[in-house]
Scaffold this active site. Structure first.
Site, PDB file in Angstrom:
ATOM      1  N   HIS A  88     -82.961  13.062 -27.609  1.00 53.56           N
ATOM      2  CA  HIS A  88     -81.510  12.997 -27.394  1.00 53.56           C
ATOM      3  C   HIS A  88     -80.874  12.969 -28.792  1.00 53.56           C
ATOM      4  O   HIS A  88     -81.453  12.412 -29.727  1.00 53.56           O
ATOM      5  CB  HIS A  88     -81.206  11.704 -26.643  1.00 53.56           C
ATOM      6  CG  HIS A  88     -79.793  11.532 -26.195  1.00 53.56           C
ATOM      7  ND1 HIS A  88     -78.788  11.160 -27.055  1.00 53.56           N
ATOM      8  CD2 HIS A  88     -79.218  11.653 -24.977  1.00 53.56           C
ATOM      9  CE1 HIS A  88     -77.657  11.060 -26.365  1.00 53.56           C
ATOM     10  NE2 HIS A  88     -77.884  11.364 -25.105  1.00 53.56           N
ATOM     11  N   ASP A  98     -86.809   4.912 -28.455  1.00 56.30           N
ATOM     12  CA  ASP A  98     -85.625   5.107 -27.625  1.00 56.30           C
ATOM     13  C   ASP A  98     -86.070   4.873 -26.176  1.00 56.30           C
ATOM     14  O   ASP A  98     -86.755   5.711 -25.580  1.00 56.30           O
ATOM     15  CB  ASP A  98     -85.093   6.529 -27.824  1.00 56.30           C
ATOM     16  CG  ASP A  98     -83.901   6.827 -26.918  1.00 56.30           C
ATOM     17  OD1 ASP A  98     -83.615   6.021 -26.011  1.00 56.30           O
ATOM     18  OD2 ASP A  98     -83.276   7.879 -27.116  1.00 56.30           O
ATOM     19  N   LYS A 115     -77.101   2.492 -17.822  1.00 54.09           N
ATOM     20  CA  LYS A 115     -78.089   3.326 -17.117  1.00 54.09           C
ATOM     21  C   LYS A 115     -78.995   2.476 -16.236  1.00 54.09           C
ATOM     22  O   LYS A 115     -79.881   2.995 -15.572  1.00 54.09           O
ATOM     23  CB  LYS A 115     -78.951   4.082 -18.137  1.00 54.09           C
ATOM     24  CG  LYS A 115     -78.186   5.148 -18.930  1.00 54.09           C
ATOM     25  CD  LYS A 115     -79.123   5.831 -19.906  1.00 54.09           C
ATOM     26  CE  LYS A 115     -78.401   6.613 -20.977  1.00 54.09           C
ATOM     27  NZ  LYS A 115     -77.869   7.888 -20.519  1.00 54.09           N
TER      28      LYS A 115
HETATM   29  N1  PMP Z   1     -81.308   8.386 -25.602  1.00 56.82           N
HETATM   30  C1  PMP Z   1     -81.556   8.891 -24.394  1.00 56.82           C
HETATM   31  C2  PMP Z   1     -82.929   9.376 -24.055  1.00 56.82           C
HETATM   32  C3  PMP Z   1     -80.504   8.983 -23.462  1.00 56.82           C
HETATM   33  O1  PMP Z   1     -80.751   9.502 -22.255  1.00 56.82           O
HETATM   34  C4  PMP Z   1     -79.221   8.516 -23.825  1.00 56.82           C
HETATM   35  C5  PMP Z   1     -78.060   8.616 -22.854  1.00 56.82           C
HETATM   36  N2  PMP Z   1     -77.928   9.888 -22.268  1.00 56.82           N
HETATM   37  C6  PMP Z   1     -79.031   7.978 -25.095  1.00 56.82           C
HETATM   38  C7  PMP Z   1     -80.101   7.921 -25.956  1.00 56.82           C
HETATM   39  C8  PMP Z   1     -77.700   7.458 -25.549  1.00 56.82           C
HETATM   40  O2  PMP Z   1     -77.282   6.383 -24.773  1.00 56.82           O
HETATM   41  P1  PMP Z   1     -75.764   5.889 -24.846  1.00 56.82           P
HETATM   42  O3  PMP Z   1     -74.919   7.109 -24.683  1.00 56.82           O
HETATM   43  O4  PMP Z   1     -75.655   4.968 -23.692  1.00 56.82           O
HETATM   44  O5  PMP Z   1     -75.578   5.209 -26.149  1.00 56.82           O
END
Ligand code: PMP
Length: 423
Positions: free
Chosen positions: A135, A212, A238
């Site tokens: 991500h 992560d 989440k």
């Molecule tokens: N890493 C992963 C694997 C994610 O799925 C996400 C959210 N889509 C994030 C990081 C970032 O999380 P946030 O937007 O809640 O800070």
């Protein structure tokens, strides 16, 4: 968890009980954000109605109650992931948690870290490692850290099925590597990465490990001590919790050596006009008024997840994911991203419908009350490597039913014909 139980659990989530475009909502976008049970909404409301006050400050009764509940929430998170209480830092989300590490390290490199400088000193000649499957939240902070410090960023490539090229990983994680950051579970390809193998490679190089855990903590039992990582980041929203709250886990000795990212009120012992002494972790990272109601909401979310059981949640999602995978893969013109082996996958299914843009697929499903996510899901390099610019992602949670999965499969089976493409 069978369909009857999933339907009973879904009844705890007010947002799931609605119609969208004339159909009962089928919410299959929990990988982006989960829905919230009444228990979480009630916990936040109860806090504001009865205990609302600034924490760690006032001497009055409400302030003491608010502080107690805030710290109880921290203890709950710590217990949930197998950490000590002082190893849990509140952040606004995983993104802030990952940036906190990256900025802390560059402050340490600038000489502000004292003893920490040894572990955190990253500069020219040093290497930071991440992967092609990340991500953006676990890629860009390391690009920026490399740019600030003069270090080199190396990226472990993924294979055609989106699993990591572990031979390349072994070759890339050399003694110059100071930090290895990777995701536990991909938010696109569903790949569950081999944490212990990557940790072993990082340990051999004496490098820090950043995990992560955004897509694992909500869906499976995660114990940071057993995984033996140095830092881990995840988001409350989440995992049934509120938005605006996330967690950074860090080993106590490392957190206490890492310079803070934000400075200001509530994170100091003594301040003069010239300088400040910081509190130990976790308070040194919690400058300013904290997200108290959100932390309390997250604690209620953890109670809910614990009551359902993470192992049962994981098993249920594996079943839903496998059903979705089989159904989608059998449709002509649909390519499911990621590995075919079920043991390597989470419940997420991202796919490409040949000849139809993901946004059109999303629109077709939305017209039928089905909520899924389309686009690059904040993982452009991963999509590029897999030869697509965007994908359609179905991400179930334990409150989804097989009927909802079957409705998606049925609609996906119609999409190409609807847009005038033959099978
Ligand atoms: N890493 C992963 C694997 C994610 O799925 C996400 C959210 N889509 C994030 C990081 C970032 O999380 P946030 O937007 O809640 O800070």
């Amino acid at each position: 968890i069978d369909d009857a139980e999933a339907a009973r659990l879904a009844a705890d989530f007010p947002a799931l009980d609605q119609e969208v475009n004339g159909h009962r909502l089928a919410y299959l976008d929990s990988g982006a954000t989960s829905q919230k049970p009444s228990a979480v909404l009630d916990a936040e409301r109860d806090f504001y109605e009865h205990h609302n006050a600034a924490v760690h400050r006032g001497a009055h009764t409400l302030a003491a109650l608010a502080t107690e509940r805030f710290e109880d929430a921290r203890a709950k998170v710590a217990g949930f992931i197998g950490a000590d209480i002082d190893e849990v830092v509140w952040t606004s989300g995983a993104t802030e948690a990952l940036n906190l590490i990256a900025y802390g390290i560059s402050n340490a490199s600038a000489g502000l870290g004292g003893e920490a400088a040894k572990r955190f000193a990253i500069g020219a000649g040093d290497v930071i490692v991440t992967t092609e499957g990340e991500h953006h939240a676990n890629l860009i902070p390391w690009q920026e850290l490399a740019a600030r410090t003069g270090a080199t960023l190396r990226v472990i490539p993924i294979l055609d099925d989106a699993t990591l090229d572990m031979e390349a990983a072994a070759a890339l994680i050399t003694p110059e590597v100071k930090l290895v950051a990777f995701t536990h579970v991909s938010n696109v390809s569903a790949v569950i990465n081999p944490v212990s193998e990557l940790v072993a490679l990082a340990r051999a190089a004496d490098a820090l490990v950043v995990l992560d855990a955004c897509q694992s903590v909500p869906h499976m039992g995660v114990n940071v001590r057993e995984l033996d990582v140095d830092f881990a980041a995840f988001s409350g929203h989440k995992m049934l919790g509120p938005t605006g709250i996330g967690v950074l886990y860090g080993r106590s000795e490392l957190l206490n050596a890492l310079p803070p990212f934000l400075t200001g009120g509530s994170m100091i012992t003594t301040v003069t006009l010239e300088k400040a002494e910081y509190l130990p972790a976790p308070q040194r990272f919690e400058a300013g008024t904290q997200q108290v109601a959100q932390a309390i909401g997250l604690a209620a979310a953890i109670d809910y997840l614990d009551a359902v059981g993470l192992d049962r949640i994981h098993e249920r999602e594996a079943e839903l994911g496998a059903r979705m995978y089989r159904g989608a893969a059998a449709i002509p013109g649909i390519r499911v991203l990621g590995p075919s082996e079920a043991a390597l996958r989470s419940g997420v299914v991202a796919l490409d419908v040949e000849g139809v843009h993901a946004h059109d697929v999303g629109q077709y499903l939305d017209d039928r009350g089905i909520a899924i996510r389309v686009g690059h899901h904040c993982a452009q390099p991963l999509h590029r490597r897999l030869g697509v610019t965007a994908s359609t992602r179905i991400s179930p949670y334990f409150y989804n039913t097989t009927a909802e999965i079957d409705a998606v499969i049925e609609a996906l089976g119609e999409v190409r014909a609807y847009f005038g493409l033959a099978d």
